[in-house]
Design an enzyme around this catalytic site. Structure first.
Site, PDB file in Angstrom:
ATOM      1  CE  LYS A   1      -0.237  -0.122   5.186  1.00  0.00           C
ATOM      2  NZ  LYS A   1      -1.011  -0.325   6.403  1.00  0.00           N
TER       3      LYS A   1
ATOM      4  CE1 TYR B   1       9.818  32.432   4.417  1.00  0.00           C
ATOM      5  CE2 TYR B   1      10.292  29.918   4.193  1.00  0.00           C
ATOM      6  CZ  TYR B   1       9.598  31.243   3.732  1.00  0.00           C
ATOM      7  OH  TYR B   1       9.558  31.367   2.202  1.00  0.00           O
TER       8      TYR B   1
END
Ligand SMILES: *Cc1c(COP(=O)(O)O)cnc(C)c1O
Length: 383
Positions: free
Chosen positions: A45, A270
């Site tokens: 998956k 930032y």
């Protein structure tokens, strides 16, 4: 696929690169096949836990797995389209999913309740009798039938089977605490599963595939193995129980796209969360949280540059991070973000620790901008 031809960097794009070591997947699969008398279902998956579903499936099947498991029908159909002719189980779908497409492609479906049973029965026909695995909730209150609904589900499934509408080929449960073998929740889950099997038997069902264990329980508790074990994380080198040495299969690298010399006091990124304490060289790496580097690892993460661990400084941005290189390093030098750890590079497990998460979230989170390359062919003959 002649994956051995794919090794030289020269054939690949020059940017960030995720290398998938299928020989590691093969070795991990063989370890699981040797640890259990049950059949191994390879769980591929989420694009094979970020390793490529078809490549992971082929490699696992060449090394001892005998069936495949995925979450959704959308994940199952491409495996069939790729020519994989083994049993494939899809266990989590909305009741109005394209069940007919699954049945037409011989994809087995898990059934967690009466609504799903009826929908799956309707999706079949005399030429294509749906193969189903009844799914019992063994203690997670997540997917699967609640115990109160289980006897009724078993009886209804048996009636549908007698009418030729479905074939009940499996019964599944799932353990919620198998990463900690000492947790009493495991015994509760095992007991509830045993009760579920007895109840199914009393209803007249005789499914050959009875499966409860995933990676952790397979490694730590043979009582959970039954006739099939579902292995996902373990194929790609993740052992949630921390008991077994498996081989990680991913290496993430990127080139330094620029290097600059900065003075003490220079602030980075930032919010200026890092300030250079002294003159140093900063390197720019074109990978950020959109590519799977967790922002929560800001201030803790390291990468390997020329054999040395160097800190990622400032905030991890969407597309880029800055590394304190210390001394000067040439632009274009390869930075290893993570790998198996052989050369001292950080591992996926370390990144998970820096970000306060688990390895699964790191390997399934690598973004689509990162090019992928295979290392080694998915063949049994490889080491
Ligand atoms: C993902 C999943 C697995 C595989 O679990 P691992 O711990 O990754 O081996 C097995 N069963 C179900 C139902 C799953 O969702």
């Amino acid at each position: 696929m002649s994956a051995l031809d794919l090794a030289p960097e020269a054939h690949c794009a020059p940017g960030p690169l995720l290398t998938v070591d299928l020989a590691a997947v093969g070795a991990n699969t063989r370890l699981f096949a040797a640890r259990t008398g049950a059949a191994v279902m390879a769980v591929v998956k989420a694009d094979g836990f970020g390793h490529g579903a078809v490549d992971l499936a082929r490699t696992a099947l060449a090394n001892g797995a005998t069936s495949l498991g995925v979450t959704s029908i959308e994940e199952a159909l491409p495996l069939r389209a790729a020519g994989l002719c083994v049993p494939i189980l899809s266990w989590l779908n909305p009741v109005d999913a394209d069940l007919a497409a699954a049945v037409a492609a011989d994809v087995d479906l898990a059934v967690p309740g009466r609504d799903h049973l009826e929908a799956v029965a309707r999706a079949g026909g005399p030429a294509h009798i749906p193969h189903i695995h009844l799914h019992l909730d063994t203690g997670m209150a997540r997917d699967g039938a609640a115990p109160s609904a289980w006897p009724g589900l078993c009886r209804a499934a048996r009636r549908a089977e007698q009418q030729g509408l479905v074939r009940v080929v499996g019964i599944m449960g799932h353990l919620g605490c198998a990463d900690d073998p000492a947790d009493p929740c495991n015994a509760t889950g095992r007991t509830r599963f045993a009760w579920g099997l007895e109840t199914a038997r009393a209803a007249g069902l005789r499914p050959g595939q009875r499966h409860l264990a995933a990676t952790a329980a397979t490694l730590t508790d043979p009582r959970s193995h039954h006739t099939v074990v579902r292995i996902g994380a373990g194929l790609v080198g993740i052992d949630p129980s921390g008991t077994t040495r498996l081989r990680p299969a991913l290496t993430l690298t990127a080139p330094l796209v620029s290097v600059r010399r900065v003075r003490a006091g220079t602030t980075v990124g930032y919010s200026h969360t890092w300030t250079a304490p002294a003159t140093t060289h900063l390197g720019l790496v074109p990978l950020g949280y959109a590519d799977g580097l967790p922002r929560a690892a800001s201030g803790r993460a390291h990468v390997l540059v020329r054999g040395l661990r160097r800190p990622v400084v400032g905030r991890i941005s969407m597309d880029q991070v800055v590394v304190d290189l210390g001394g000067e390093v040439a632009v274009g030098e390869t930075v290893t973000v993570f790998g198996p750890g052989d050369a001292g590079e950080p591992t996926v497990a370390e990144w998970a620790g820096w970000a306060g998460t688990i390895e699964h979230e790191i390997v399934t989170g690598i973004g689509p901008r990162v090019h992928r390359r295979l290392r080694a062919a998915p063949l049994r003959s490889l080491p």
